[in-house]
Design a protein around this motif. Structure first.
Motif, PDB file in Angstrom:
ATOM      1  N   MET A   1     -14.168  35.434   4.628  1.00  0.00           N
ATOM      2  CA  MET A   1     -13.580  34.131   4.395  1.00  0.00           C
ATOM      3  C   MET A   1     -13.365  33.915   2.902  1.00  0.00           C
ATOM      4  SD  MET A   1     -15.352  31.341   6.889  1.00  0.00           S
ATOM      5  CE  MET A   1     -17.025  31.679   6.424  1.00  0.00           C
ATOM      6  N   PRO A   2     -12.119  33.916   2.470  1.00  0.00           N
ATOM      7  CA  PRO A   2     -11.870  33.682   1.042  1.00  0.00           C
ATOM      8  C   PRO A   2     -12.021  32.208   0.682  1.00  0.00           C
ATOM      9  CG  PRO A   2      -9.797  33.951   2.203  1.00  0.00           C
ATOM     10  CD  PRO A   2     -10.889  34.199   3.211  1.00  0.00           C
ATOM     11  N   GLU A   3     -12.469  31.980  -0.538  1.00  0.00           N
ATOM     12  CA  GLU A   3     -12.491  30.624  -1.067  1.00  0.00           C
ATOM     13  C   GLU A   3     -11.251  30.459  -1.921  1.00  0.00           C
ATOM     14  OE1 GLU A   3     -15.410  27.525  -3.442  1.00  0.00           O
ATOM     15  OE2 GLU A   3     -16.023  29.605  -3.176  1.00  0.00           O
ATOM     16  N   LEU A   4     -10.512  29.366  -1.692  1.00  0.00           N
ATOM     17  CA  LEU A   4      -9.249  29.149  -2.390  1.00  0.00           C
ATOM     18  C   LEU A   4      -9.244  27.803  -3.102  1.00  0.00           C
ATOM     19  CD1 LEU A   4      -6.724  30.357   0.364  1.00  0.00           C
ATOM     20  CD2 LEU A   4      -7.638  31.664  -1.574  1.00  0.00           C
ATOM     21  N   TRP A   5      -8.446  27.745  -4.164  1.00  0.00           N
ATOM     22  CA  TRP A   5      -8.209  26.516  -4.907  1.00  0.00           C
ATOM     23  C   TRP A   5      -6.701  26.293  -4.947  1.00  0.00           C
ATOM     24  CZ3 TRP A   5     -12.005  29.905  -5.781  1.00  0.00           C
ATOM     25  CH2 TRP A   5     -13.302  29.403  -5.916  1.00  0.00           C
ATOM     26  N   ALA A   6      -6.279  25.099  -4.561  1.00  0.00           N
ATOM     27  CA  ALA A   6      -4.858  24.760  -4.531  1.00  0.00           C
ATOM     28  C   ALA A   6      -4.596  23.678  -5.568  1.00  0.00           C
ATOM     29  CB  ALA A   6      -4.450  24.280  -3.148  1.00  0.00           C
ATOM     30  N   GLY A   7      -3.811  24.015  -6.579  1.00  0.00           N
ATOM     31  CA  GLY A   7      -3.439  23.051  -7.600  1.00  0.00           C
ATOM     32  C   GLY A   7      -2.036  22.549  -7.348  1.00  0.00           C
ATOM     33  N   THR A   8      -1.845  21.249  -7.442  1.00  0.00           N
ATOM     34  CA  THR A   8      -0.515  20.682  -7.228  1.00  0.00           C
ATOM     35  C   THR A   8      -0.104  19.846  -8.423  1.00  0.00           C
ATOM     36  OG1 THR A   8      -1.427  18.758  -6.087  1.00  0.00           O
ATOM     37  CG2 THR A   8      -0.760  20.618  -4.724  1.00  0.00           C
ATOM     38  N   ASP A   9       1.147  20.015  -8.798  1.00  0.00           N
ATOM     39  CA  ASP A   9       1.730  19.233  -9.882  1.00  0.00           C
ATOM     40  C   ASP A   9       2.922  18.483  -9.301  1.00  0.00           C
ATOM     41  OD1 ASP A   9       1.940  18.496 -12.712  1.00  0.00           O
ATOM     42  OD2 ASP A   9       3.829  19.581 -12.626  1.00  0.00           O
ATOM     43  N   ALA A  10       2.923  17.173  -9.476  1.00  0.00           N
ATOM     44  CA  ALA A  10       3.993  16.345  -8.921  1.00  0.00           C
ATOM     45  C   ALA A  10       5.130  16.222  -9.915  1.00  0.00           C
ATOM     46  CB  ALA A  10       3.457  14.961  -8.565  1.00  0.00           C
ATOM     47  N   GLY A  11       6.333  16.557  -9.452  1.00  0.00           N
ATOM     48  CA  GLY A  11       7.536  16.350 -10.239  1.00  0.00           C
ATOM     49  C   GLY A  11       8.240  15.094  -9.764  1.00  0.00           C
TER      50      GLY A  11
ATOM     51  N   GLU B   1      -8.248  31.332   6.012  1.00  0.00           N
ATOM     52  CA  GLU B   1      -8.918  31.938   7.175  1.00  0.00           C
ATOM     53  C   GLU B   1     -10.247  31.238   7.468  1.00  0.00           C
ATOM     54  OE1 GLU B   1      -9.316  36.035   6.117  1.00  0.00           O
ATOM     55  OE2 GLU B   1      -7.155  36.333   5.965  1.00  0.00           O
ATOM     56  N   ASP B   2     -10.222  29.929   7.580  1.00  0.00           N
ATOM     57  CA  ASP B   2     -11.400  29.095   7.854  1.00  0.00           C
ATOM     58  C   ASP B   2     -12.394  29.055   6.694  1.00  0.00           C
ATOM     59  OD1 ASP B   2     -10.490  28.263  10.356  1.00  0.00           O
ATOM     60  OD2 ASP B   2     -11.330  30.049  11.326  1.00  0.00           O
ATOM     61  N   GLY B   3     -12.016  29.599   5.549  1.00  0.00           N
ATOM     62  CA  GLY B   3     -12.847  29.470   4.352  1.00  0.00           C
ATOM     63  C   GLY B   3     -12.559  28.145   3.666  1.00  0.00           C
ATOM     64  N   PRO B   4     -13.359  27.811   2.669  1.00  0.00           N
ATOM     65  CA  PRO B   4     -13.153  26.520   1.998  1.00  0.00           C
ATOM     66  C   PRO B   4     -11.916  26.519   1.093  1.00  0.00           C
ATOM     67  CG  PRO B   4     -14.957  27.723   0.970  1.00  0.00           C
ATOM     68  CD  PRO B   4     -14.519  28.529   2.160  1.00  0.00           C
ATOM     69  N   VAL B   5     -11.236  25.381   1.072  1.00  0.00           N
ATOM     70  CA  VAL B   5     -10.110  25.163   0.167  1.00  0.00           C
ATOM     71  C   VAL B   5     -10.430  23.918  -0.653  1.00  0.00           C
ATOM     72  CG1 VAL B   5      -7.654  24.622  -0.051  1.00  0.00           C
ATOM     73  CG2 VAL B   5      -8.429  26.149   1.766  1.00  0.00           C
ATOM     74  N   THR B   6     -10.345  24.059  -1.953  1.00  0.00           N
ATOM     75  CA  THR B   6     -10.499  22.916  -2.837  1.00  0.00           C
ATOM     76  C   THR B   6      -9.123  22.588  -3.382  1.00  0.00           C
ATOM     77  OG1 THR B   6     -12.739  23.577  -3.447  1.00  0.00           O
ATOM     78  CG2 THR B   6     -11.617  22.029  -4.915  1.00  0.00           C
ATOM     79  N   TRP B   7      -8.668  21.378  -3.106  1.00  0.00           N
ATOM     80  CA  TRP B   7      -7.380  20.901  -3.586  1.00  0.00           C
ATOM     81  C   TRP B   7      -7.604  20.160  -4.885  1.00  0.00           C
ATOM     82  CZ3 TRP B   7      -2.783  21.799  -0.970  1.00  0.00           C
ATOM     83  CH2 TRP B   7      -2.912  22.335   0.312  1.00  0.00           C
ATOM     84  N   ALA B   8      -6.643  20.255  -5.785  1.00  0.00           N
ATOM     85  CA  ALA B   8      -6.722  19.515  -7.038  1.00  0.00           C
ATOM     86  C   ALA B   8      -5.341  18.982  -7.378  1.00  0.00           C
ATOM     87  CB  ALA B   8      -7.233  20.417  -8.160  1.00  0.00           C
TER      88      ALA B   8
ATOM     89  N   THR C   1       0.235  25.795  -6.405  1.00  0.00           N
ATOM     90  CA  THR C   1      -0.208  27.163  -6.655  1.00  0.00           C
ATOM     91  C   THR C   1      -1.610  27.308  -6.097  1.00  0.00           C
ATOM     92  OG1 THR C   1       1.136  27.355  -8.653  1.00  0.00           O
ATOM     93  CG2 THR C   1      -0.676  28.921  -8.410  1.00  0.00           C
ATOM     94  N   VAL C   2      -1.812  28.330  -5.287  1.00  0.00           N
ATOM     95  CA  VAL C   2      -3.109  28.602  -4.680  1.00  0.00           C
ATOM     96  C   VAL C   2      -3.653  29.880  -5.306  1.00  0.00           C
ATOM     97  CG1 VAL C   2      -4.341  29.052  -2.521  1.00  0.00           C
ATOM     98  CG2 VAL C   2      -2.351  27.520  -2.533  1.00  0.00           C
ATOM     99  N   ILE C   3      -4.923  29.824  -5.728  1.00  0.00           N
ATOM    100  CA  ILE C   3      -5.569  30.992  -6.336  1.00  0.00           C
ATOM    101  C   ILE C   3      -6.871  31.299  -5.604  1.00  0.00           C
ATOM    102  CG2 ILE C   3      -4.522  30.604  -8.601  1.00  0.00           C
ATOM    103  CD1 ILE C   3      -7.182  29.430  -9.559  1.00  0.00           C
ATOM    104  N   ASP C   4      -7.324  32.542  -5.772  1.00  0.00           N
ATOM    105  CA  ASP C   4      -8.588  32.945  -5.161  1.00  0.00           C
ATOM    106  C   ASP C   4      -9.713  32.870  -6.194  1.00  0.00           C
ATOM    107  OD1 ASP C   4      -8.308  35.213  -6.783  1.00  0.00           O
ATOM    108  OD2 ASP C   4      -7.820  36.548  -5.115  1.00  0.00           O
ATOM    109  N   ALA C   5     -10.878  33.383  -5.847  1.00  0.00           N
ATOM    110  CA  ALA C   5     -12.060  33.291  -6.711  1.00  0.00           C
ATOM    111  C   ALA C   5     -11.895  34.030  -8.034  1.00  0.00           C
ATOM    112  CB  ALA C   5     -13.291  33.807  -5.971  1.00  0.00           C
ATOM    113  N   ASP C   6     -10.980  35.004  -8.094  1.00  0.00           N
ATOM    114  CA  ASP C   6     -10.727  35.742  -9.331  1.00  0.00           C
ATOM    115  C   ASP C   6      -9.617  35.111 -10.167  1.00  0.00           C
ATOM    116  OD1 ASP C   6     -12.633  37.696  -8.632  1.00  0.00           O
ATOM    117  OD2 ASP C   6     -11.141  38.753  -7.409  1.00  0.00           O
ATOM    118  N   GLY C   7      -8.985  34.069  -9.681  1.00  0.00           N
ATOM    119  CA  GLY C   7      -7.880  33.427 -10.393  1.00  0.00           C
ATOM    120  C   GLY C   7      -6.534  34.062 -10.106  1.00  0.00           C
TER     121      GLY C   7
END
Length: 179
Positions: free
Chosen positions: A1-11, A51-58, A18-24
């Motif tokens: 289960m990968p841990e992902l971070w999703a960054g969003t920029d509003a135009g 894949e059911d792993g955690p997603v942190t949205w920012a 942009t979604v990145i994994d633990a290594d960036g």
């Protein structure tokens, strides 16, 4: 289960996510129109990547645009961090890339969420804050539409002192300098 971070920029009319994994490493980078069906599709695609792993949205908080995404993510129980726009601006200086673009800012937002531990999450109980953000965004959007409509109406005719177009938002001109 990968841990992902999703960054969003509003135009102005769209988001960049942009979604990145633990290594960036970038896993996904996509421009998404600012409408509910497209944003829900993005949320589904990002959750599928995890894949059911955690997603942190920012989200990078700015003057207007991210209210709909914030409302959707909080209502769907997603962990959502807020990053002030000034923080994104200062952090982006340390990243390679083509100046200030939505894609670069979205990556910076995701990476800051991955590395920092001092960011505050928005919770479901922040419903009042979310509603205020939506209301503020709506007022901002409507005021800009009104200004654009007034400018378009006034652009094609000559204004007189009694004409409403004479009182446009443009600053008064200073008299020419005497020689």
């Amino acid at each position: 289960m990968p841990e992902l971070w999703a960054g969003t920029d509003a135009g102005k009319a769209a988001y960049h996510c942009t979604v990145i994994d633990a290594d960036g490493t970038k896993v996904l980078s996509r421009r998404v129109p600012d409408n509910e069906p497209e944003l829900l599709e993005l949320v589904g695609d990002v959750l599928a990547l995890a894949e059911d792993g955690p997603v942190t949205w920012a989200v990078g908080l700015n003057a207007s645009g991210d209210a709909l995404l914030i409302a959707l993510l909080t209502s769907h129980g997603q962990l959502l961090l807020s990053i002030p726009g000034r923080t994104v601006h200062h952090a982006s200086r340390g990243y390679r890339g083509d100046g200030m673009t939505d894609a670069k800012d979205a990556y910076v937002i995701a990476d800051q969420a991955r590395m920092r531990r001092d960011l505050q999450p928005l919770q479901e109980w922040d419903e009042i804050a979310v509603n205020l953000k939506i209301l503020t965004a709506l007022v901002w959007h409507l005021s800009h539409e009104t200004q654009a409509g007034s400018a378009a109406t006034c652009a094609g005719r000559t204004a007189t002192t009694t004409d409403s177009c004479a009182f446009s938002a443009s600053p008064p001109r200073s008299p020419p300098a005497s020689s």
